[in-house]
Design an enzyme around this catalytic site. Structure first.
Site, PDB file in Angstrom:
ATOM      1  N   HIS A 312       0.857  -1.184   0.000  1.00 49.35           N
ATOM      2  CA  HIS A 312       0.000   0.000   0.000  1.00 49.35           C
ATOM      3  C   HIS A 312       0.893   1.233   0.000  1.00 49.35           C
ATOM      4  O   HIS A 312       1.945   1.252   0.609  1.00 49.35           O
ATOM      5  CB  HIS A 312      -0.895   0.010   1.258  1.00 49.35           C
ATOM      6  CG  HIS A 312      -2.063   0.930   1.133  1.00 49.35           C
ATOM      7  ND1 HIS A 312      -1.968   2.277   1.352  1.00 49.35           N
ATOM      8  CD2 HIS A 312      -3.344   0.696   0.775  1.00 49.35           C
ATOM      9  CE1 HIS A 312      -3.142   2.841   1.157  1.00 49.35           C
ATOM     10  NE2 HIS A 312      -4.005   1.915   0.802  1.00 49.35           N
ATOM     11  N   ASP A 370      -7.925  -5.497   0.151  1.00 52.05           N
ATOM     12  CA  ASP A 370      -8.374  -6.311  -0.985  1.00 52.05           C
ATOM     13  C   ASP A 370      -8.005  -7.777  -0.846  1.00 52.05           C
ATOM     14  O   ASP A 370      -8.465  -8.602  -1.621  1.00 52.05           O
ATOM     15  CB  ASP A 370      -7.752  -5.755  -2.276  1.00 52.05           C
ATOM     16  CG  ASP A 370      -8.274  -4.369  -2.552  1.00 52.05           C
ATOM     17  OD1 ASP A 370      -7.471  -3.427  -2.581  1.00 52.05           O
ATOM     18  OD2 ASP A 370      -9.505  -4.215  -2.670  1.00 52.05           O
TER      19      ASP A 370
HETATM   20  C1  SDX Z   1      -6.244   0.087  -2.724  1.00 52.99           C
HETATM   21  O1  SDX Z   1      -4.482   4.637  -1.989  1.00 52.99           O
HETATM   22  C2  SDX Z   1      -5.389   4.024  -1.336  1.00 52.99           C
HETATM   23  O2  SDX Z   1      -5.752   4.392  -0.247  1.00 52.99           O
HETATM   24  C3  SDX Z   1      -5.997   2.805  -2.059  1.00 52.99           C
HETATM   25  C4  SDX Z   1      -6.996   1.974  -1.264  1.00 52.99           C
HETATM   26  C5  SDX Z   1      -8.258   2.753  -0.982  1.00 52.99           C
HETATM   27  O3  SDX Z   1      -8.967   2.376  -0.040  1.00 52.99           O
HETATM   28  O4  SDX Z   1      -8.586   3.677  -1.770  1.00 52.99           O
HETATM   29  O5  SDX Z   1      -6.429   1.558  -0.031  1.00 52.99           O
HETATM   30  C6  SDX Z   1      -7.410   0.731  -2.041  1.00 52.99           C
HETATM   31  O6  SDX Z   1      -5.984   0.413  -3.850  1.00 52.99           O
HETATM   32  C7  SDX Z   1      -5.387  -0.891  -1.958  1.00 52.99           C
HETATM   33  C8  SDX Z   1      -4.117  -1.361  -2.780  1.00 52.99           C
HETATM   34  C9  SDX Z   1      -4.605  -2.466  -3.718  1.00 52.99           C
HETATM   35  N1  SDX Z   1      -3.567  -2.814  -4.717  1.00 52.99           N
HETATM   36  C10 SDX Z   1      -2.927  -4.002  -4.672  1.00 52.99           C
HETATM   37  O7  SDX Z   1      -3.091  -4.860  -3.788  1.00 52.99           O
HETATM   38  C11 SDX Z   1      -2.036  -4.254  -5.871  1.00 52.99           C
HETATM   39  C12 SDX Z   1      -0.685  -4.807  -5.392  1.00 52.99           C
HETATM   40  N2  SDX Z   1       0.023  -3.737  -4.697  1.00 52.99           N
HETATM   41  C13 SDX Z   1       0.969  -2.944  -5.460  1.00 52.99           C
HETATM   42  O8  SDX Z   1       0.582  -2.709  -6.780  1.00 52.99           O
HETATM   43  C14 SDX Z   1       1.459  -1.726  -4.686  1.00 52.99           C
HETATM   44  O9  SDX Z   1       1.750  -2.141  -3.414  1.00 52.99           O
HETATM   45  C15 SDX Z   1       0.585  -0.480  -4.585  1.00 52.99           C
HETATM   46  C16 SDX Z   1       0.119  -0.014  -5.926  1.00 52.99           C
HETATM   47  C17 SDX Z   1      -0.606  -0.769  -3.736  1.00 52.99           C
HETATM   48  C18 SDX Z   1       1.415   0.617  -3.931  1.00 52.99           C
HETATM   49  O10 SDX Z   1       2.386   0.977  -4.842  1.00 52.99           O
HETATM   50  P1  SDX Z   1       3.508   2.067  -4.456  1.00 52.99           P
HETATM   51  O11 SDX Z   1       3.191   2.792  -3.200  1.00 52.99           O
HETATM   52  O12 SDX Z   1       3.773   2.898  -5.664  1.00 52.99           O
HETATM   53  O13 SDX Z   1       4.712   1.167  -4.073  1.00 52.99           O
HETATM   54  P2  SDX Z   1       5.740   0.667  -5.109  1.00 52.99           P
HETATM   55  O14 SDX Z   1       5.018   0.088  -6.283  1.00 52.99           O
HETATM   56  O15 SDX Z   1       6.745   1.737  -5.338  1.00 52.99           O
HETATM   57  O16 SDX Z   1       6.401  -0.553  -4.321  1.00 52.99           O
HETATM   58  C19 SDX Z   1       7.453  -0.319  -3.443  1.00 52.99           C
HETATM   59  C20 SDX Z   1       8.336  -1.566  -3.601  1.00 52.99           C
HETATM   60  C21 SDX Z   1       8.684  -1.852  -5.055  1.00 52.99           C
HETATM   61  O17 SDX Z   1       9.934  -2.508  -5.050  1.00 52.99           O
HETATM   62  P3  SDX Z   1      11.242  -1.587  -5.400  1.00 52.99           P
HETATM   63  O18 SDX Z   1      10.974  -0.911  -6.729  1.00 52.99           O
HETATM   64  O19 SDX Z   1      11.382  -0.609  -4.270  1.00 52.99           O
HETATM   65  O20 SDX Z   1      12.370  -2.607  -5.481  1.00 52.99           O
HETATM   66  O21 SDX Z   1       7.574  -2.717  -3.154  1.00 52.99           O
HETATM   67  C22 SDX Z   1       7.383  -3.608  -4.240  1.00 52.99           C
HETATM   68  C23 SDX Z   1       7.639  -2.838  -5.517  1.00 52.99           C
HETATM   69  O22 SDX Z   1       8.131  -3.711  -6.546  1.00 52.99           O
HETATM   70  N3  SDX Z   1       5.982  -4.028  -4.174  1.00 52.99           N
HETATM   71  C24 SDX Z   1       5.558  -5.280  -4.330  1.00 52.99           C
HETATM   72  C25 SDX Z   1       4.175  -5.216  -4.130  1.00 52.99           C
HETATM   73  N4  SDX Z   1       3.804  -3.957  -3.876  1.00 52.99           N
HETATM   74  C26 SDX Z   1       4.936  -3.224  -3.913  1.00 52.99           C
HETATM   75  N5  SDX Z   1       6.206  -6.433  -4.632  1.00 52.99           N
HETATM   76  C27 SDX Z   1       5.429  -7.547  -4.711  1.00 52.99           C
HETATM   77  N6  SDX Z   1       4.100  -7.569  -4.526  1.00 52.99           N
HETATM   78  C28 SDX Z   1       3.432  -6.422  -4.233  1.00 52.99           C
HETATM   79  N7  SDX Z   1       2.121  -6.445  -4.036  1.00 52.99           N
END
Ligand code: SDX
Length: 435
Positions: A312, A370
């Site tokens: 998140h 989720d």
């Molecule tokens: C919702 O914003 C809100 O409040 C949203 C929400 C709401 O109520 O409105 O809470 C609802 O959208 C919840 C989130 C649902 N999405 C997912 O479950 C999809 C999987 N999660 C990722 O796509 C990700 O964690 C996000 C999109 C939720 C957050 O992305 P960020 O903040 O941009 O973080 P990032 O992508 O920069 O990740 C940081 C690191 C990265 O590695 P590095 O580049 O630093 O090496 O963490 C890794 C990412 O690769 N990473 C993951 C991961 N999520 C982040 N690696 C594996 N699996 C994951 N799920």
């Protein structure tokens, strides 16, 4: 009328290009202070740069507060776990819209009003017939909710407080009717009309699962679970879809069009589409013994696969909603007698392994709301494609509350970000004969 409660608290100084400017520091009631950079471009000729807005506050708000490190979520100051346990979705709607919990009389009047806005214009049903039966229900939602502005011209004047109130009530009341129709249309079943004697969640479940061929009996445990799921999804500060609604609204667009824009943004798998993606992922994993393969893929930078339902932007601790969602999931599976649902086993083992894995610990990736909602909704009988529709249904009150706050904020202006331009600089046209 909305009033700012921001408090100036000194200033920071920035020296750049040989110039030193003061950036006022502003305090809120809780959470990080902000640097007011509204005059930065005027005073320095420079923009800030923050793609994805990881360090940018887009507005002042008094609705929802999140502390990502402590795993705290407050709606108008009330902790989400207390509201999920003790309140009702319709009461939470009143709280988000008005800022205070209602008195008994206020709640009774508000509930009565919402129940009497659940019907749709008779011609509205023709919109559904334009879609293929196998259209994704979120495509149906984006199309039909946007069309509401074609029916309710008497509540699109955003400068009239009465019109804004009626539009807010109409949106909250009609979303379950539209969402249920999107489901019924995809199932090839006749639409079921709302009933005023039913509470919000029971009415929605009946419109989804009742059929004309037999009587329908509300399962009160499932209705309570549905109501709690709506509470958990109601608002979440300036997430992607809420920021979309605010940006659309900042141009003066009508509330129905703004909510349609919010639905479009929520559809993405990184946002509201994650509940559908999380369930599809659990089905792809299938059995506990295949979990290590997917954990490895999630860590592999060359593999686009991510563990859906994990991570998140704000929560770097457990999403407080995920804990309530997990409890609700177990309750629903128990009452339906599907406690040994294989996907739940995979989900619980995946959660256990991920929470012990160095990669997830170091990157502070915890289950978010989720992760368990998909298993719960599928057990309740919803097809996977309907999961994000339910998220949009619940989030409508949050979008409307945030939109109203923005419209009422005297300092709000049209949102118009700038950019760092790295494209071609000026050059003359080259005639075709010379290319
Ligand atoms: C919702 O914003 C809100 O409040 C949203 C929400 C709401 O109520 O409105 O809470 C609802 O959208 C919840 C989130 C649902 N999405 C997912 O479950 C999809 C999987 N999660 C990722 O796509 C990700 O964690 C996000 C999109 C939720 C957050 O992305 P960020 O903040 O941009 O973080 P990032 O992508 O920069 O990740 C940081 C690191 C990265 O590695 P590095 O580049 O630093 O090496 O963490 C890794 C990412 O690769 N990473 C993951 C991961 N999520 C982040 N690696 C594996 N699996 C994951 N799920």
């Amino acid at each position: 009328m909305w009033e700012s409660k921001a408090r100036p608290e000194g200033a920071a100084t920035l020296t750049v290009n040989g110039k030193t400017v003061e950036l006022p520091v502003i305090k809120g009631s809780v959470g990080p202070d902000v640097l007011d950079i509204r005059n930065l471009y005027r005073d320095t000729g420079m923009f800030t740069y923050d793609p994805g807005f990881t360090s940018t506050g887009s507005c002042e708000s008094q609705i929802t507060y999140i502390d990502g490190d402590a795993g705290i979520l407050l709606y108008r100051g009330y902790p989400i776990d207390q509201l999920a346990e003790k309140s009702s979705f319709i009461e939470v709607c009143y709280l988000l819209l008005h800022g205070e919990l209602p008195t008994q009389e206020e709640l009774k009047t508000f509930d009565w009003t919402i129940r009497r806005h659940t019907m749709l214009h008779d011609q509205f049903d023709q919109f559904f017939r334009g879609f293929r039966r196998d259209a994704h229900p979120m495509a149906v939602m984006v199309g039909t909710v946007g069309a509401l502005s074609a029916f309710y011209h008497d509540s699109t004047d955003i400068n009239d407080p009465k019109a804004r109130t009626v539009a807010s009530h109409r949106m909250i009341a009609k979303m379950p009717t539209i969402a249920a129709r999107a489901y019924k249309y995809s199932a090839g079943q006749p639409f079921i009309s709302p009933r005023n004697e039913l509470d919000y969640a029971s009415n929605f479940l009946r419109m989804c699962f009742a059929v004309p061929a037999e009587d329908y009996e509300t399962n009160h445990v499932l209705a309570r679970a549905m109501d709690r799921i709506f509470i958990l999804h109601a608002d979440h500060e300036q997430n992607a879809s809420t920021s979309t609604v605010r940006l659309a609204g900042s141009s003066g667009a009508n509330p129905f069009a703004c909510i349609a824009a919010g639905i479009a943004s929520l559809w993405g798998p990184a946002h509201g589409g994650a509940n559908e993606a999380a369930l599809n992922m659990l089905e792809e994993i299938g059995t506990v013994d295949r979990i290590p393969e997917f954990i490895r893929r999630a860590k592999d930078k060359n593999d686009p696969f991510r563990l859906m339902g994990f991570g998140h932007r704000v929560y770097k601790n457990y999403d407080p909603r995920a804990k309530v969602m997990q409890k609700t999931c177990h309750e629903v599976l128990d009452v339906l007698g599907v406690r040994d649902e294989p996907l739940l086993k995979v989900a619980m083992e995946l959660e256990k392994i991920a929470l012990e894995d160095e990669y997830f610990i170091e990157k502070k990736l915890y289950p978010n709301i989720d992760f368990y909602s998909g298993i719960t909704l599928r057990a309740m009988g919803f097809p996977t494609e309907m999961f994000t529709v339910l998220f949009a249904l619940a989030r409508t009150v949050g979008w409307i509350a945030q939109w109203s706050e923005m419209v009422e904020d005297p300092s709000q202006r049209i949102g118009r970000p700038r950019q760092l331009f790295t494209g071609a600089t000026e050059r003359d046209y080259v005639p075709l004969s010379s290319r």
